[in-house]
Design a protein around this motif. Sequence first.
Motif, mmCIF file in Angstrom:
data_model
loop_
_atom_site.group_PDB
_atom_site.id
_atom_site.type_symbol
_atom_site.label_atom_id
_atom_site.label_comp_id
_atom_site.label_asym_id
_atom_site.label_seq_id
_atom_site.Cartn_x
_atom_site.Cartn_y
_atom_site.Cartn_z
ATOM 1 N N HIS A 80 4.453 2.903 6.757
ATOM 2 C CA HIS A 80 4.590 2.812 5.298
ATOM 3 C C HIS A 80 5.719 3.709 4.807
ATOM 4 C CE1 HIS A 80 2.589 3.331 1.078
ATOM 5 N NE2 HIS A 80 3.715 2.641 1.030
ATOM 6 N N LYS A 81 5.757 4.923 5.304
ATOM 7 C CA LYS A 81 6.787 5.878 4.884
ATOM 8 C C LYS A 81 8.180 5.350 5.205
ATOM 9 C CE LYS A 81 8.276 10.690 5.463
ATOM 10 N NZ LYS A 81 7.991 11.983 6.152
ATOM 11 N N GLN A 82 8.342 4.785 6.398
ATOM 12 C CA GLN A 82 9.633 4.254 6.798
ATOM 13 C C GLN A 82 10.046 3.057 5.943
ATOM 14 O OE1 GLN A 82 11.735 5.643 9.070
ATOM 15 N NE2 GLN A 82 10.243 7.304 9.182
ATOM 16 N N LEU A 83 9.094 2.179 5.653
ATOM 17 C CA LEU A 83 9.382 1.026 4.796
ATOM 18 C C LEU A 83 9.748 1.478 3.388
ATOM 19 C CD1 LEU A 83 6.631 -1.548 5.846
ATOM 20 C CD2 LEU A 83 9.105 -1.897 5.967
ATOM 21 N N HIS A 84 9.048 2.481 2.892
ATOM 22 C CA HIS A 84 9.329 2.985 1.549
ATOM 23 C C HIS A 84 10.715 3.606 1.478
ATOM 24 C CE1 HIS A 84 8.527 4.695 -2.422
ATOM 25 N NE2 HIS A 84 9.074 5.815 -1.970
ATOM 26 N N GLN A 85 11.054 4.411 2.481
ATOM 27 C CA GLN A 85 12.345 5.088 2.467
ATOM 28 C C GLN A 85 13.507 4.125 2.700
ATOM 29 O OE1 GLN A 85 11.899 8.186 5.411
ATOM 30 N NE2 GLN A 85 10.956 9.615 3.958
#
Length: 232
Positions: free
Chosen positions: A138-143
Amino acid sequence: MADLRPTLHHLNDSQSQRILWLLEELEIPYDLKLHKRVKQRAPPELKETHPLGKAPQLETGDGRVIVESAVIAKYLIETYDKTGKFKGDGNKNDWIRDDELCNLAAASIGPPMIVEVIMTAAVKLTPFFVRPLISLVHKQLHQGYSGPELDAFFKYLDDQLGDQDYFMGSAPGRADFILSFPVDTCTAAGFVELKKYPRVEKWHARCRERPAWKSSLEKGNGYDLSFKNVGS
């Protein structure tokens, strides 16, 4: 047509809140059928009036059922707004701007917002021993995708407001009603920091201070987009 009494099928914690708000703004007689989510999903009875079983649904009173918020809003404004109050106040606030912003809400803001919705729900619903992995994804997709995309769209909306109170001028138009849901979702769920977009923040507060918005909340059956009930 204007003497037909519409019926709104309204689902709690959903985009049909913006249609309920519009109906209250129009100050016309209408019927309201409230539906409650079942395990965060739309209940089966919504398929009795439309095969997709989603909300909002608007029964027009002449045997027709309309779905899709932008189409419902257009029908209601074209049919019942005889003074043109919610059709934009001219100049740049015309049908082109209205269509552009309505499409922006669904076709442009929609995809990165849905990524955030799905991933936020996935983190909450994943067993604890694999949750750190899903959180990292999720963090990678958000960033890398959804965060920058939402930021670009909200900056655009901030610029589009300029010195206007509403996107369609001195009064809310269809674009304001349609944009309210993605802005509400992104704000309540923490996908964006609204204070970074001061004009949108003021617009959002201005919409929520309108008597029609407050009465729509009173007549509805809940509007919580914060994800606190996911997984419960």
